[in-house]
Design a protein around this motif. Structure first.
Motif, PDB file in Angstrom:
ATOM      1  N   THR A  14     -98.619  -3.801  -4.923  1.00 24.50           N
ATOM      2  CA  THR A  14     -99.788  -3.004  -4.530  1.00 24.50           C
ATOM      3  C   THR A  14    -100.917  -3.917  -4.060  1.00 24.50           C
ATOM      4  O   THR A  14    -101.048  -5.057  -4.513  1.00 24.50           O
ATOM      5  CB  THR A  14    -100.316  -2.140  -5.697  1.00 24.50           C
ATOM      6  OG1 THR A  14    -100.706  -2.985  -6.769  1.00 24.50           O
ATOM      7  CG2 THR A  14     -99.288  -1.146  -6.156  1.00 24.50           C
ATOM      8  N   ILE A  15    -101.735  -3.381  -3.137  1.00 21.89           N
ATOM      9  CA  ILE A  15    -102.993  -4.007  -2.710  1.00 21.89           C
ATOM     10  C   ILE A  15    -104.054  -2.916  -2.778  1.00 21.89           C
ATOM     11  O   ILE A  15    -103.879  -1.837  -2.211  1.00 21.89           O
ATOM     12  CB  ILE A  15    -102.910  -4.567  -1.281  1.00 21.89           C
ATOM     13  CG1 ILE A  15    -101.808  -5.639  -1.182  1.00 21.89           C
ATOM     14  CG2 ILE A  15    -104.246  -5.169  -0.849  1.00 21.89           C
ATOM     15  CD1 ILE A  15    -101.584  -6.146   0.233  1.00 21.89           C
ATOM     16  N   THR A  16    -105.150  -3.185  -3.464  1.00 20.59           N
ATOM     17  CA  THR A  16    -106.181  -2.161  -3.664  1.00 20.59           C
ATOM     18  C   THR A  16    -107.573  -2.746  -3.429  1.00 20.59           C
ATOM     19  O   THR A  16    -107.765  -3.957  -3.419  1.00 20.59           O
ATOM     20  CB  THR A  16    -106.119  -1.590  -5.097  1.00 20.59           C
ATOM     21  OG1 THR A  16    -106.269  -2.665  -6.033  1.00 20.59           O
ATOM     22  CG2 THR A  16    -104.809  -0.875  -5.334  1.00 20.59           C
ATOM     23  N   GLY A  36    -107.766  -6.343  -4.854  1.00 21.78           N
ATOM     24  CA  GLY A  36    -106.908  -6.507  -6.016  1.00 21.78           C
ATOM     25  C   GLY A  36    -105.434  -6.428  -5.614  1.00 21.78           C
ATOM     26  O   GLY A  36    -105.099  -5.948  -4.527  1.00 21.78           O
ATOM     27  N   TYR A  37    -104.559  -6.897  -6.499  1.00 25.66           N
ATOM     28  CA  TYR A  37    -103.127  -6.918  -6.172  1.00 25.66           C
ATOM     29  C   TYR A  37    -102.308  -6.788  -7.451  1.00 25.66           C
ATOM     30  O   TYR A  37    -102.804  -7.005  -8.569  1.00 25.66           O
ATOM     31  CB  TYR A  37    -102.760  -8.240  -5.489  1.00 25.66           C
ATOM     32  CG  TYR A  37    -102.975  -9.450  -6.376  1.00 25.66           C
ATOM     33  CD1 TYR A  37    -102.009  -9.844  -7.306  1.00 25.66           C
ATOM     34  CD2 TYR A  37    -104.166 -10.165  -6.332  1.00 25.66           C
ATOM     35  CE1 TYR A  37    -102.220 -10.921  -8.152  1.00 25.66           C
ATOM     36  CE2 TYR A  37    -104.395 -11.236  -7.169  1.00 25.66           C
ATOM     37  CZ  TYR A  37    -103.414 -11.615  -8.080  1.00 25.66           C
ATOM     38  OH  TYR A  37    -103.637 -12.662  -8.931  1.00 25.66           O
ATOM     39  N   SER A  38    -101.032  -6.447  -7.274  1.00 22.19           N
ATOM     40  CA  SER A  38    -100.030  -6.519  -8.348  1.00 22.19           C
ATOM     41  C   SER A  38     -98.801  -7.231  -7.787  1.00 22.19           C
ATOM     42  O   SER A  38     -98.380  -6.948  -6.649  1.00 22.19           O
ATOM     43  CB  SER A  38     -99.639  -5.126  -8.849  1.00 22.19           C
ATOM     44  OG  SER A  38    -100.730  -4.513  -9.509  1.00 22.19           O
ATOM     45  N   ILE A  39     -98.267  -8.171  -8.566  1.00 16.89           N
ATOM     46  CA  ILE A  39     -97.079  -8.936  -8.166  1.00 16.89           C
ATOM     47  C   ILE A  39     -96.023  -8.770  -9.251  1.00 16.89           C
ATOM     48  O   ILE A  39     -96.325  -8.859 -10.445  1.00 16.89           O
ATOM     49  CB  ILE A  39     -97.425 -10.425  -7.956  1.00 16.89           C
ATOM     50  CG1 ILE A  39     -98.327 -10.576  -6.729  1.00 16.89           C
ATOM     51  CG2 ILE A  39     -96.159 -11.268  -7.820  1.00 16.89           C
ATOM     52  CD1 ILE A  39     -98.786 -11.997  -6.482  1.00 16.89           C
ATOM     53  N   MET A  40     -94.779  -8.533  -8.826  1.00 16.82           N
ATOM     54  CA  MET A  40     -93.672  -8.297  -9.756  1.00 16.82           C
ATOM     55  C   MET A  40     -92.556  -9.297  -9.508  1.00 16.82           C
ATOM     56  O   MET A  40     -92.259  -9.649  -8.355  1.00 16.82           O
ATOM     57  CB  MET A  40     -93.141  -6.870  -9.592  1.00 16.82           C
ATOM     58  CG  MET A  40     -91.939  -6.549 -10.467  1.00 16.82           C
ATOM     59  SD  MET A  40     -91.329  -4.864 -10.179  1.00 16.82           S
ATOM     60  CE  MET A  40     -89.953  -4.828 -11.348  1.00 16.82           C
ATOM     61  N   ASP A  96    -105.156 -17.339  -5.561  1.00 13.63           N
ATOM     62  CA  ASP A  96    -105.251 -17.067  -6.988  1.00 13.63           C
ATOM     63  C   ASP A  96    -103.991 -17.602  -7.671  1.00 13.63           C
ATOM     64  O   ASP A  96    -102.891 -17.587  -7.093  1.00 13.63           O
ATOM     65  CB  ASP A  96    -105.393 -15.560  -7.234  1.00 13.63           C
ATOM     66  CG  ASP A  96    -105.956 -15.250  -8.613  1.00 13.63           C
ATOM     67  OD1 ASP A  96    -106.536 -16.165  -9.223  1.00 13.63           O
ATOM     68  OD2 ASP A  96    -105.822 -14.096  -9.067  1.00 13.63           O
ATOM     69  N   SER A  97    -104.160 -18.099  -8.897  1.00  7.85           N
ATOM     70  CA  SER A  97    -103.033 -18.646  -9.657  1.00  7.85           C
ATOM     71  C   SER A  97    -102.306 -17.524 -10.391  1.00  7.85           C
ATOM     72  O   SER A  97    -102.934 -16.688 -11.055  1.00  7.85           O
ATOM     73  CB  SER A  97    -103.534 -19.682 -10.665  1.00  7.85           C
ATOM     74  OG  SER A  97    -104.133 -20.784 -10.009  1.00  7.85           O
ATOM     75  N   ILE A  98    -100.979 -17.508 -10.262  1.00 10.17           N
ATOM     76  CA  ILE A  98    -100.138 -16.513 -10.905  1.00 10.17           C
ATOM     77  C   ILE A  98     -99.389 -17.196 -12.046  1.00 10.17           C
ATOM     78  O   ILE A  98     -98.750 -18.240 -11.839  1.00 10.17           O
ATOM     79  CB  ILE A  98     -99.138 -15.902  -9.913  1.00 10.17           C
ATOM     80  CG1 ILE A  98     -99.870 -15.362  -8.678  1.00 10.17           C
ATOM     81  CG2 ILE A  98     -98.319 -14.800 -10.583  1.00 10.17           C
ATOM     82  CD1 ILE A  98    -100.894 -14.296  -8.969  1.00 10.17           C
ATOM     83  N   PRO A  99     -99.456 -16.653 -13.269  1.00  9.85           N
ATOM     84  CA  PRO A  99     -98.753 -17.289 -14.393  1.00  9.85           C
ATOM     85  C   PRO A  99     -97.241 -17.139 -14.254  1.00  9.85           C
ATOM     86  O   PRO A  99     -96.740 -16.408 -13.397  1.00  9.85           O
ATOM     87  CB  PRO A  99     -99.285 -16.518 -15.601  1.00  9.85           C
ATOM     88  CG  PRO A  99     -99.611 -15.158 -15.059  1.00  9.85           C
ATOM     89  CD  PRO A  99    -100.128 -15.404 -13.666  1.00  9.85           C
ATOM     90  N   GLY A 116    -104.127  -8.826 -10.593  1.00 12.19           N
ATOM     91  CA  GLY A 116    -105.288  -9.701 -10.490  1.00 12.19           C
ATOM     92  C   GLY A 116    -106.142  -9.307  -9.297  1.00 12.19           C
ATOM     93  O   GLY A 116    -105.946  -8.249  -8.689  1.00 12.19           O
ATOM     94  N   ALA A 117    -107.065 -10.179  -8.944  1.00  5.24           N
ATOM     95  CA  ALA A 117    -107.968  -9.902  -7.820  1.00  5.24           C
ATOM     96  C   ALA A 117    -108.452 -11.212  -7.239  1.00  5.24           C
ATOM     97  O   ALA A 117    -108.562 -12.228  -7.929  1.00  5.24           O
ATOM     98  CB  ALA A 117    -109.153  -9.053  -8.254  1.00  5.24           C
TER      99      ALA A 117
END
Length: 552
Positions: free
Chosen positions: A291-293, A304-308, A332-335, A345-346
């Motif tokens: 998603t991108i919001t 904002g975003y969601s990564i899977m 942005d850093s993704i764990p 995140g955003a």
């Protein structure tokens, strides 16, 4: 005898002066009077930075009137709005045909915004002492008329230091004051109840977890007693006697904790072990953007975003990147993500602008993970901009005025009205060659330096708002010498509007764009004003707002 002398005197004056210019007839004839400046004022005489004042004048007996500071030639009677950025004295010069003149001045004072003082530094060193010892308070303050420290210290200079020896733990408060307000800061001096009788003790020092993969995080945790100073190496430095610290390293690293007091120091070293990420051809991660919001943030919006991780294997830490209309704007850093996990995140370094709506988010942008599918990391969308107000459509609701002199006009006036007019034009061609279904034409009064402006009904400026407009001329306006388009904001309860932006436009076969970030007035209630100022000539000033909107 007296008659002879008088006759001789008359003959002498005639002979000396004759009947030409400067002779007897001129001597006794009427001469031209100097012009009279009945009034020249500025209202208000004091404005805030960004505000405006109105010059008003009335002159008689002059053939020309001019005001300096860039105002130029004006009529014998009139008004003119000015927006000086610093205190300015305006001089009006009235002149007759024979060159006789009179002057008058009016001053507009621009007041600088007052700001409270700033406390740059206030600390105690050392922050902890034994009973009977002393600590030094140090401070640095700017913009203050008075600085005090309590308790026990009192008034001090803006920058300095002083020694204190409290008998028990004390919190010192620095107060800096000026006409605009005050600022405070605190510093604590901790006083221990007894003098150390031996070296400090490291009660515990651990890393959790003790083993991580590259880029993961381990938490150092410690507890020390009887120490006056405690420090960690690896660039961390002084720490509290009890605390935690997150560390992220790429290879196995040793950390040393050192505790000291008057009797000496002790230390302890622990490792944070780093092992490689497991790899398997059958179990690989696969990161996708789901998603991108548009997310509310501060006075505006961010992306904002969601990564899977939809793969079968775990993913190491990666980097996501944001592109806006093809330009990299943020990352942005993704764990690390286990198989099937998601993270939201955003991007906080780029604020959403409703004029730039094409965005793209890329997961694993730096190829940190070996994935099942390397071609599905991107997601692109066009964010939706909300039209809060269409100023072209709502122009009939505005209060329209022209000048000089100041005159109220009705919306939809005749195109031949020399007082100026504001009206809708439909299916018209503009200077860029395109035909527009509906535009707002605002023609200034047909005088040198004429103007027209409309103030719209009051509204509250919403979060993330921008003013966007395309301005220019109707096709064929080759006789114009250019105009200036201005956008104002008049806050409710105030008499002086704030200039938001302006653009000078010429007939050059292209429209000019105005993009104004309204974050500085978000939450304020007031009126938006549209204005057009003519140049030295108002001929063919067919000025149009092809688009004028409040977007978010």
């Amino acid at each position: 005898m007296k008659r002879v002398v008088l006759a001789a005197l008359v003959l002498l004056l005639v002979a000396a002066g004759g009947c030409g210019p400067g002779g007897l007839l001129d001597l006794f004839g009427p001469s031209e009077k100097s012009p009279v400046i009945d009034s020249f004022t500025a209202e208000p005489v004091t404005i805030s930075a960004g505000g405006y004042s109105t010059l008003s004048w009335k002159v008689s007996g002059a053939s020309s009137v001019r005001i300096d500071q860039g105002v130029g030639n004006v009529a014998l009677t009139g008004t003119r709005a000015v927006t000086p950025t610093v205190t300015t004295v305006y001089t009006l010069i009235a002149t007759t045909a024979s060159g006789k003149s009179a002057t008058a001045t009016a001053q507009v004072t621009v007041s600088a915004p007052a700001t409270a003082p700033v406390v740059r530094l206030f600390l105690a060193n050392p922050p902890a002492i034994s009973s009977g010892d002393s600590s030094t308070l140090s401070w640095d303050v700017s913009g203050a008329t008075s600085v005090t420290i309590a308790p026990d210290v009192g008034g001090v200079a803006a920058t300095g230091n002083t020694s204190v020896s409290p008998s028990s733990t004390a919190t010192y408060t620095l107060t800096a004051t000026n006409a605009a307000g005050s600022a405070t800061a605190t510093a604590q001096v901790e006083v221990s109840g007894s003098v150390p009788t031996g070296p400090p003790v490291i009660v515990r020092f651990t890393a959790s977890p003790p083993s991580i993969h590259p880029g993961e995080t381990s938490v150092l945790s410690w507890e020390v007693s009887g120490a006056t100073t405690v420090a960690l190496d690896r660039g961390i430095g002084p720490v509290a006697p009890t605390g935690t610290r997150s560390v992220s390293v790429l290879g196995t690293t040793n950390y040393t904790l050192t505790a000291s007091n008057a009797y000496g120091h002790v230390f302890e070293t622990i490792p944070v072990v780093v092992t490689d990420w497991p790899s398997s051809d059958d179990d690989e991660p696969d990161l996708i953007v789901t998603t991108i919001t548009k997310v509310a943030y501060g006075d505006g919006y961010i992306v904002g975003y969601s990564i899977m991780n939809q793969g079968e294997g775990d993913s190491p830490p990666t980097t996501a990147k944001l592109y806006v209309e093809g330009v990299l704007e943020d990352s942005d850093s993704i764990p690390a993500l286990d198989a099937g996990d998601s993270v939201s995140g955003a991007f906080t370094s780029w604020t959403y602008e409703p004029m730039h709506m094409a965005v793209k988010v890329i997961a694993d942008a730096d190829d940190d993970a070996d994935e099942e599918d390397e071609d599905n990391n991107e997601k692109a969308i066009s964010l939706t901009a909300e039209i809060v107000v269409n100023f072209v459509d709502k122009a009939n609701l505005a209060d329209w005025k022209t000048g000089n002199p100041l005159t109220s006009i009705s919306f939809g006036g005749a195109l031949s009205d020399s007082k100026g007019f504001a009206c809708h034009r439909t299916n018209v061609k503009l200077e860029d060659g395109d035909t527009y279904a509906k535009v707002l034409e605002t023609h200034p009064r047909w005088v040198s330096n004429g103007w027209i402006h409309g103030m719209y009904p009051s509204m509250t400026i919403p979060q993330g708002a921008w003013f966007v407009a395309d301005v220019g001329f109707l096709s064929g306006a080759t006789g114009t010498d250019g105009v200036t388009f201005l956008v104002w904001f008049l806050e409710d309860g105030y008499s002086s509007p704030k200039l938001l932006n302006s653009v000078s436009a010429d007939y050059d076969s292209g429209l000019d764009r105005m993009e104004i970030d309204l974050s500085s007035i978000v939450g304020d209630s007031g009126s938006i004003g549209l204005e057009v100022l003519a140049g030295s000539s108002s001929g063919q000033d067919w000025a149009v707002w092809a688009r004028a909107m409040l977007l978010r």
